[in-house]
Design an enzyme around this catalytic site. Sequence first.
Site, PDB file in Angstrom:
ATOM      1  N   GLY A  74       0.830  -1.208   0.000  1.00  0.00           N
ATOM      2  CA  GLY A  74       0.000   0.000   0.000  1.00  0.00           C
ATOM      3  C   GLY A  74       0.857   1.248   0.000  1.00  0.00           C
ATOM      4  CG  ASN A  75      -0.152   4.659  -1.454  1.00  0.00           C
ATOM      5  OD1 ASN A  75      -0.880   5.483  -0.892  1.00  0.00           O
ATOM      6  ND2 ASN A  75      -0.523   4.031  -2.574  1.00  0.00           N
ATOM      7  CG  HIS A  76       2.948   6.571   3.764  1.00  0.00           C
ATOM      8  ND1 HIS A  76       2.890   5.822   4.909  1.00  0.00           N
ATOM      9  CD2 HIS A  76       4.183   6.355   3.234  1.00  0.00           C
ATOM     10  CE1 HIS A  76       4.029   5.193   5.092  1.00  0.00           C
ATOM     11  NE2 HIS A  76       4.835   5.491   4.084  1.00  0.00           N
ATOM     12  CB  SER A  77      -2.819   8.018  -0.339  1.00  0.00           C
ATOM     13  OG  SER A  77      -3.964   8.802  -0.564  1.00  0.00           O
ATOM     14  CB  ALA A  84      -1.439   7.343  -3.821  1.00  0.00           C
TER      15      ALA A  84
END
Length: 401
Positions: free
Chosen positions: A210-213, A278
């Site tokens: 995943g990512n930090h969005s 993102a």
Amino acid sequence: MLRGKKVLLGVTGSIAAYKTTFLTRLLIKAGAEVKVVLSPAARDFVTPLTLATLSKNPVQWEYFDREDESGEWHNHVDLGLWADCMIIAPATSNTLSKMASGACDNFLLGVYMSAKCPVYFAPAMDLDMYKHPATLENIEKLQSFGNRFIPAGTGELASGLEGEGRMAEPEDIVDFIGKDLLKGMPLEGKKVLINAGPTHEAIDPVRFIGNHSSGKMGVALAERAYSMGAEVSLVLGPGSVMPVESSIAVYHVVSAREMNDKCRELFQEADIAILSAAVADYRPKDAATQKIKKSGEDIHIQLIENPDILKGLGELKGDKQVLVGFALETQNAIENAIAKLHKKNCDLIVLNTPSKKGSGFGHDTNEVTLIDRKENQYPLELKSKSEIAQEILQHICNHLL
Ligand code: PMT
């Protein structure tokens, strides 16, 4: 639409006055600040204490308090000018007639005559009174003053008769006003598609890439687009913040492929699409069906490319559709953003440089540069994501529609 609005609710003497307790609650729930004014007869049907408690504001019905000898009076003009909108509900036949003729023999009518804001009125009376030529003429006259008529409903009346004359339901009144306030807004009649948040690409049933969005930027865009009159669809990745505005259609997705499918479906009807999500560029080729156990050995996960949602929409884009992408760049920012703008057939790209303080993932603020197809650059200084959203949408309205 009612969030932050100052709403003056004028209640007159009808049995439907009991419904104003629900109406007050709904207005407060919609984010409005509510003050209630009663006609003298309204107090026979609903108590000031109930409405003061629900509205969290004192309720007024007289020019002065008879028990208070200080000589202080309630200023009807100040109250009329305070409001962003006034709702007279229920509006009895008597009050309608006085409003239409300019008679001003109580505090509520004084406030009405002083109000410069949009005034809505929701009549309530028995069916024969509602159909009486005098009532019809008064309603028409009030509309000619610019007052907005919320028609009565049909059903059982307090007299026991069946017919037209019941005050519109509180939900319908709030809905009516919300829609009316959207009229004439810059995005009225436009369908706006926004995606936001991260995507999660499953490694196994408990792990993902995943990512930090946080979804904050996209949610701000959705809320601002709605408050500018648009019909908004928001395709939202997992764990993201939610819009407070309940009229925004939210579609929850998890993976890039799910987000892609939903965006492609909604894009067919959209006038404007803004892709702020993102999206993971890669996903594990084969997600394990069971939790991967520790084996004491290194493991390798083969990644394959995800669909590029923005690029795909760029290929589908019709002449009248506006497509806006975001670009998150850590090096050669302007150059890379311009390359993405053209490669993905966008009309505008919003460049995010996360290295700038207070900008990018998770923050409540952002600092971006808008770049159009002619490669004009419009830097926007550090502001709240909501203000940045407003500027992006205003740019679209001014230059791309
Ligand atoms: O959610 P927040 O915490 O508020 O943070 C906001 C944000 C930083 C996520 C947002 O402002 C932002 O910059 N979004 C774009 C992030 C990104 O993935 O940029 P990119 O340069 O990798 O992608 C360029 C464009 O292609 C983006 O519009 C992206 O949505 C889109 N894309 C990318 C990959 C992919 N597979 N499909 C896509 O549609």
